[in-house]
Write a protein that holds these residues in place. Structure first.
Motif, PDB file in Angstrom:
ATOM      1  N   ARG A 141      30.737  37.057  26.627  1.00  0.00           N
ATOM      2  CA  ARG A 141      31.120  38.016  27.665  1.00  0.00           C
ATOM      3  C   ARG A 141      30.926  39.459  27.185  1.00  0.00           C
ATOM      4  NH1 ARG A 141      37.555  37.315  28.054  1.00  0.00           N
ATOM      5  NH2 ARG A 141      36.866  35.856  29.628  1.00  0.00           N
ATOM      6  N   PHE A 142      30.605  40.312  28.131  1.00  0.00           N
ATOM      7  CA  PHE A 142      30.403  41.744  27.866  1.00  0.00           C
ATOM      8  C   PHE A 142      29.362  42.005  26.783  1.00  0.00           C
ATOM      9  CE2 PHE A 142      35.026  41.852  29.226  1.00  0.00           C
ATOM     10  CZ  PHE A 142      34.732  42.244  30.518  1.00  0.00           C
ATOM     11  N   ARG A 158      31.843  45.213  42.945  1.00  0.00           N
ATOM     12  CA  ARG A 158      33.294  45.142  43.023  1.00  0.00           C
ATOM     13  C   ARG A 158      33.878  44.561  41.737  1.00  0.00           C
ATOM     14  NH1 ARG A 158      37.727  42.143  46.657  1.00  0.00           N
ATOM     15  NH2 ARG A 158      37.156  40.109  45.870  1.00  0.00           N
ATOM     16  N   GLU A 159      33.270  43.492  41.270  1.00  0.00           N
ATOM     17  CA  GLU A 159      33.781  42.886  40.040  1.00  0.00           C
ATOM     18  C   GLU A 159      33.592  43.804  38.848  1.00  0.00           C
ATOM     19  OE1 GLU A 159      32.769  38.352  41.456  1.00  0.00           O
ATOM     20  OE2 GLU A 159      32.307  38.915  39.403  1.00  0.00           O
ATOM     21  N   THR A 164      34.445  51.037  31.939  1.00  0.00           N
ATOM     22  CA  THR A 164      34.344  51.689  30.627  1.00  0.00           C
ATOM     23  C   THR A 164      33.882  50.712  29.555  1.00  0.00           C
ATOM     24  OG1 THR A 164      36.714  51.307  30.449  1.00  0.00           O
ATOM     25  CG2 THR A 164      35.998  53.533  30.996  1.00  0.00           C
ATOM     26  N   ARG A 165      34.224  49.434  29.729  1.00  0.00           N
ATOM     27  CA  ARG A 165      33.903  48.469  28.685  1.00  0.00           C
ATOM     28  C   ARG A 165      32.460  47.969  28.792  1.00  0.00           C
ATOM     29  NH1 ARG A 165      37.691  43.396  27.975  1.00  0.00           N
ATOM     30  NH2 ARG A 165      38.987  44.855  29.099  1.00  0.00           N
ATOM     31  N   LEU A 221      36.837  33.572  50.961  1.00  0.00           N
ATOM     32  CA  LEU A 221      37.758  34.697  50.795  1.00  0.00           C
ATOM     33  C   LEU A 221      38.278  35.123  52.157  1.00  0.00           C
ATOM     34  CD1 LEU A 221      35.963  36.940  48.150  1.00  0.00           C
ATOM     35  CD2 LEU A 221      37.562  35.076  47.817  1.00  0.00           C
ATOM     36  N   GLN A 230      33.665  47.027  38.666  1.00  0.00           N
ATOM     37  CA  GLN A 230      34.383  48.300  38.567  1.00  0.00           C
ATOM     38  C   GLN A 230      35.599  48.241  37.654  1.00  0.00           C
ATOM     39  OE1 GLN A 230      35.793  49.751  42.268  1.00  0.00           O
ATOM     40  NE2 GLN A 230      37.412  48.256  42.435  1.00  0.00           N
ATOM     41  N   SER A 231      36.176  47.047  37.473  1.00  0.00           N
ATOM     42  CA  SER A 231      37.319  46.932  36.564  1.00  0.00           C
ATOM     43  C   SER A 231      36.889  47.092  35.118  1.00  0.00           C
ATOM     44  CB  SER A 231      37.992  45.578  36.719  1.00  0.00           C
ATOM     45  OG  SER A 231      38.341  45.355  38.041  1.00  0.00           O
ATOM     46  N   TYR A 232      35.605  46.897  34.857  1.00  0.00           N
ATOM     47  CA  TYR A 232      35.144  46.917  33.472  1.00  0.00           C
ATOM     48  C   TYR A 232      34.202  48.068  33.236  1.00  0.00           C
ATOM     49  CZ  TYR A 232      36.967  42.278  34.288  1.00  0.00           C
ATOM     50  OH  TYR A 232      37.768  41.246  34.660  1.00  0.00           O
ATOM     51  N   ARG A 282      43.291  45.406  28.601  1.00  0.00           N
ATOM     52  CA  ARG A 282      42.875  46.794  28.795  1.00  0.00           C
ATOM     53  C   ARG A 282      43.620  47.757  27.880  1.00  0.00           C
ATOM     54  NH1 ARG A 282      40.807  48.141  34.513  1.00  0.00           N
ATOM     55  NH2 ARG A 282      39.664  49.460  33.064  1.00  0.00           N
ATOM     56  N   ASN A 284      31.928  39.760  32.867  1.00  0.00           N
ATOM     57  CA  ASN A 284      33.205  39.368  32.265  1.00  0.00           C
ATOM     58  C   ASN A 284      33.334  37.873  32.020  1.00  0.00           C
ATOM     59  OD1 ASN A 284      33.141  39.429  35.107  1.00  0.00           O
ATOM     60  ND2 ASN A 284      35.341  39.090  35.195  1.00  0.00           N
ATOM     61  N   PHE A 285      32.498  37.067  32.665  1.00  0.00           N
ATOM     62  CA  PHE A 285      32.526  35.627  32.415  1.00  0.00           C
ATOM     63  C   PHE A 285      31.399  35.207  31.476  1.00  0.00           C
ATOM     64  CE2 PHE A 285      34.445  35.697  36.754  1.00  0.00           C
ATOM     65  CZ  PHE A 285      35.685  35.220  36.384  1.00  0.00           C
ATOM     66  N   GLU A 322      42.399  51.966  38.416  1.00  0.00           N
ATOM     67  CA  GLU A 322      41.513  52.738  37.546  1.00  0.00           C
ATOM     68  C   GLU A 322      41.969  54.196  37.490  1.00  0.00           C
ATOM     69  OE1 GLU A 322      39.367  50.980  35.837  1.00  0.00           O
ATOM     70  OE2 GLU A 322      40.110  49.287  36.987  1.00  0.00           O
ATOM     71  N   LEU A 346      34.039  44.497  49.801  1.00  0.00           N
ATOM     72  CA  LEU A 346      35.387  44.266  50.325  1.00  0.00           C
ATOM     73  C   LEU A 346      35.767  42.796  50.212  1.00  0.00           C
ATOM     74  CD1 LEU A 346      35.225  46.465  53.531  1.00  0.00           C
ATOM     75  CD2 LEU A 346      36.364  47.011  51.394  1.00  0.00           C
ATOM     76  N   GLY A 347      34.860  41.986  49.725  1.00  0.00           N
ATOM     77  CA  GLY A 347      35.158  40.570  49.537  1.00  0.00           C
ATOM     78  C   GLY A 347      34.957  39.757  50.797  1.00  0.00           C
ATOM     79  N   PRO A 380      31.874  34.453  46.651  1.00  0.00           N
ATOM     80  CA  PRO A 380      31.679  34.145  45.242  1.00  0.00           C
ATOM     81  C   PRO A 380      31.761  32.631  45.027  1.00  0.00           C
ATOM     82  CG  PRO A 380      33.886  34.986  45.618  1.00  0.00           C
ATOM     83  CD  PRO A 380      33.140  35.107  46.915  1.00  0.00           C
TER      84      PRO A 380
END
Lengths: 521, 274
Positions: free
Chosen positions: B45-46, B230-231, B237-238, A401, B233-235, A266, B59-60, A245, B214-215, B220
């Protein structure tokens, strides 16, 4: 050795997380030819401008500056610019003579004779001598120390230097991968012995300038490079930013110029002023099932799982549609070896899956633990989709995990697992891609056993007739698909993003960032 | 009286309201969820928050609200079980140490000190690395680190009360040490233990979120606020709503239980009031 493999795998998986790798453009399936003796790469057409500096982001710190100790793919891609072996890969994955000018292979395939390139110099201005080449080989093979630094030259019986410009390798047995292995024997000057890991010197298009741990590696143009016309840039900085990021933000702010391995979904966030090149990563994402463990010791159960998993849905859900469906352990990027048509062997068919499960004695499914390394969100996401898909046929999945170190120890080395999700990085040589299916191979953590595969692999390794070897590798892929030791998922596609005025970047089907052809428009 | 009480105990009221709302959501989640928590509708999604998906989708294409609600079960379960675990062990250790004293006191309290030297997350990571990832192990790991607080508070109370007249009286009447410890002294030390529980509850929720982030917490696809964060944070901005939802929930629950704990302390301990 174990550690070295581990490091390679670590990086291999880091790539996966980033939907990444270095890929050959899928649009032009490159026919990988064995180069003839004097082939050199086509020089870039004249460009409008030389000079300029570029900052490229990399995800991980390098492990060694010493090219013979470096094992991480992330280091490999940077050192690609600094060092060359007798042979060096081009963007199709084939190798061409670099430090060597030409070579000759004896009819029995056991003797390789290389002629040193005339006038080639190290970055410190010293000419490359045959002693340096011999010294390099001895260092890697551990001739004096007894411990080889790398395994690539393990098959070499002896190295002779009959005169000042010739070096002769004698092999123990025929080895179709020998020429491409020489890329890893990066030529270093003996005089730099003390500084291999602090100030490396090679013959590549760029020379080493500076390394600040966890911050950056800087390389500068080498004026006396043997190939005319390259490199164009004055300086390249590889800036180490582990957080994607943060890296993406830096790109948007203009602090960095190039971003390799950006997930395609992205790209839309980049906005104006950038362009991208898309490519496959030459990776194989898969869900290995432990063939020795109940219920996967039954081929019907493994096939049932293959029928129950909808790969197309995974590609859509996890990779946003940017992935190429696989049917066996070979990416389509490896066009020459890739066996077509296997990806549809197990089309999504839950009814068929239930039928097979019933036949195998599991009409109500079973409990399944999928062990996934926690640092690869891409695999974790894949696991979540598979969780749902397998639930439809009554298989009750539990995702476990684990930390990367635990994964390596327990799953990869210890083989104590039911199923896992992982990705293998691309290799240039089909043998290295498929050798994990040899029943005695140390990396065969599938516990896959097939006598025909063992025979074919042994034969292919020594086969000098290229076409015959290719046929064997293709057959191996077929057998693997039939026996379904794993669910083969996808080769994720990725893009490399750069500022609009940057041109000349070439994708490789391996981990390499070739900056020599890059220039500003 | 009521107004005066409210004025004096703003923190208690706010904390109680937040916790009550969380408990309400938790209760509803056992009977009703808007969508199946693991159902993926890739085409949706989203989706931003709408009437179909009140908190949007991830996202799913999973419903964020349903996952938040289901996640509250995880958070409360972790908080309650780990704190009960820590409390039962901590109180027993603290009682013995405080009442018996001497070398046993030294031994127990030094062991507790050792436990206290580890940061929660680090201890949990080590524990999980050794014993493997599972919900039970997560609970034990978080609970372990909360033991010292309870042990120390209880010991302090016991040291103080064991010299009191009523204890001496009980002893002279021939009561067994067990009876004195748990029937006479323990009730007197309950109030600081309750306060510590409320504060510990907040810490436990935060630790679980940290581990899941931290998983290494709840696995999941079962929802947990930490893993959702955690999941998400990748999205960022979207799909900002996906980040806000678990983020706000974690903040609110930690804030709620902390305020509640502080409020109870103010209420029970007049010396701290102005």
């Amino acid at each position: 050795m174990d550690k070295k493999i581990s490091v390679v795998l670590i990086i291999a998986l880091l790539m996966t997380l980033a939907l990444a790798g270095c890929g050959g453009s899928p649009s032009e399936p490159a026919e990988i030819e064995t180069p003839d003796n004097s082939q050199t790469p086509v020089a870039e057409e004249p460009v409008s401008q030389d000079g300029g500096n570029i900052v490229m982001v990399v995800e991980q710190d390098i492990d060694y500056l010493d090219p013979h100790l470096a094992a991480a793919s992330g280091t490999e891609e940077i050192l690609f610019n600094i060092f060359e072996g007798l042979m060096h890969p081009d963007s199709t994955g084939a190798v061409y003579p670099a430090v060597a000018e030409s070579y000759d292979i004896s009819d029995d395939g056991l003797t390789y004779t290389f002629t040193l390139r005339e006038g080639i110099k190290f970055h410190n201005g010293e000419p490359v001598t045959i002693e340096d080449v011999k010294y390099t080989m001895d260092r890697i093979m551990g001739t004096e120390t007894g411990t080889p630094l790398r395994s690539e030259l393990a098959n070499v019986a002896s190295v002779e230097t009959p005169d000042d410009s010739t070096i002769v390798f004698t092999l123990n047995q025929r080895d179709s991968a020998f020429l491409s292995n020489l890329y890893y024997a990066k030529i270093v000057p003996k005089t730099n012995e003390e500084n291999f890991n602090t100030f490396p010197i090679g013959t590549g298009p760029f020379k080493f300038a500076e390394y600040l741990p966890e911050q950056r590696v800087v390389i500068e143009k080498f004026e006396d490079y043997w190939q005319e016309g390259v490199p164009h840039l004055d300086q390249v900085e590889f800036r180490i930013i582990p957080d994607r990021e943060a890296a993406l933000l830096s790109l948007q702010l203009g602090e960095i110029d190039m971003f390799p391995r950006l997930p395609i979904d992205r790209v839309a966030e980049l906005g104006e002023g950038f362009k991208t090149i898309e490519g496959s990563s030459n990776m194989v994402q898969l869900m290995p099932m432990n063939n020795n463990v109940e219920p996967f010791d039954d081929i019907r159960v493994r096939q049932a799982v293959n029928y129950a998993v909808d790969v197309d849905e995974i590609i859509e859900a996890v990779a946003f549609g940017y992935g190429r469906k696989l049917g066996s352990n070979m990416s389509p990027v490896m066009a020459k070896y890739y066996k077509e048509g296997l990806e549809n062997t197990y089309d999504y068919d839950p009814d068929k899956a239930i039928e097979l499960l019933t036949e195998a004695g599991y009409p109500d499914g079973f409990d399944l633990t999928i062990t996934i390394p926690s640092n690869y969100q891409f695999h974790v996401d894949t696991g979540q989709v598979i969780f749902q898909q397998l639930a439809n046929v009554g298989i009750d999945v539990e995702i476990e995990l684990v930390e990367w170190g635990v994964w390596l120890e327990r799953v990869y080395q210890g083989r104590e697992y039911q199923a896992t999700i992982i990705a293998f990085t691309g290799k240039l040589d089909a043998y290295k891609v498929l050798n994990k299916y040899i029943s005695t191979d140390r990396t065969n953590f599938f516990n896959f056993e097939n006598a025909e595969v063992d025979e074919l692999m042994a034969a292919a390794a020594q086969e000098l007739d290229d076409e015959a070897a290719v046929e064997m590798y293709k057959r191996v892929q077929e057998i693997i698909t039939e026996n379904a030791p794993a669910v083969y998922i996808m080769d994720p596609e990725f893009s490399i993003a750069m500022k609009e005025n940057i041109s000349g970047y070439v994708l490789y089907p391996m981990y390499a960032q070739d900056m020599s052809t890059v220039y500003f428009e | 009286m009521t107004i005066k009480f409210m004025k004096r105990n703003v923190t208690l009221i706010i904390g109680a309201v937040i916790v009550a709302m969380l408990v309400l959501m938790l209760t509803i989640s056992f009977f009703y969820l808007p969508h199946d928590v693991n159902e993926m509708v890739i085409t949706d999604r989203f989706s931003p928050p709408s009437s179909t998906y009140l908190m949007g989708t991830d996202n799913f294409g999973r419903d964020v609200l349903s996952r938040i609600m289901k996640g509250s079960q995880t958070a409360f379960m972790v908080g309650a079980v780990s704190i009960l675990f820590a409390m039962s062990i901590g109180v027993i250790l603290g009682s013995i140490a405080g009442y018996v004293g001497g070398w046993l006191d030294e031994l127990i309290m030094r062991m507790v000190d050792v436990l206290m030297a580890f940061p929660t997350i680090l201890l949990a990571l080590v524990f999980i690395a050794v014993f493997g990832v599972s919900t039970t192990n997560t609970l034990i790991a978080i609970g372990l680190r909360a033991i010292p607080t309870f042990a120390r508070i209880t010991r302090g109370g016991f040291m103080q009360y064991k010299e009191f007249e009523f204890v001496k009286a009980a002893r002279s009447l021939g009561s067994s040490p067990m009876r004195i410890m748990f029937l006479h002294i323990l009730p007197n030390t309950m109030s600081p233990i309750i306060i510590a529980s409320s504060l510990g509850f907040a810490t436990a929720i935060l630790s679980e979120a940290g581990l899941s982030y931290l998983g290494l917490g709840i696995q999941p696809p079962h929802p947990s606020w930490g893993s959702m964060l955690r999941e998400a944070q990748s999205y960022m901005t979207r799909a900002p709503w996906y980040t806000y939802a678990p983020g706000i929930m974690i903040t609110m629950s930690v804030l709620g239980f902390n305020l509640l704990g502080d409020g109870i302390r103010d209420l029970r301990d007049p010396r701290r009031q102005k």
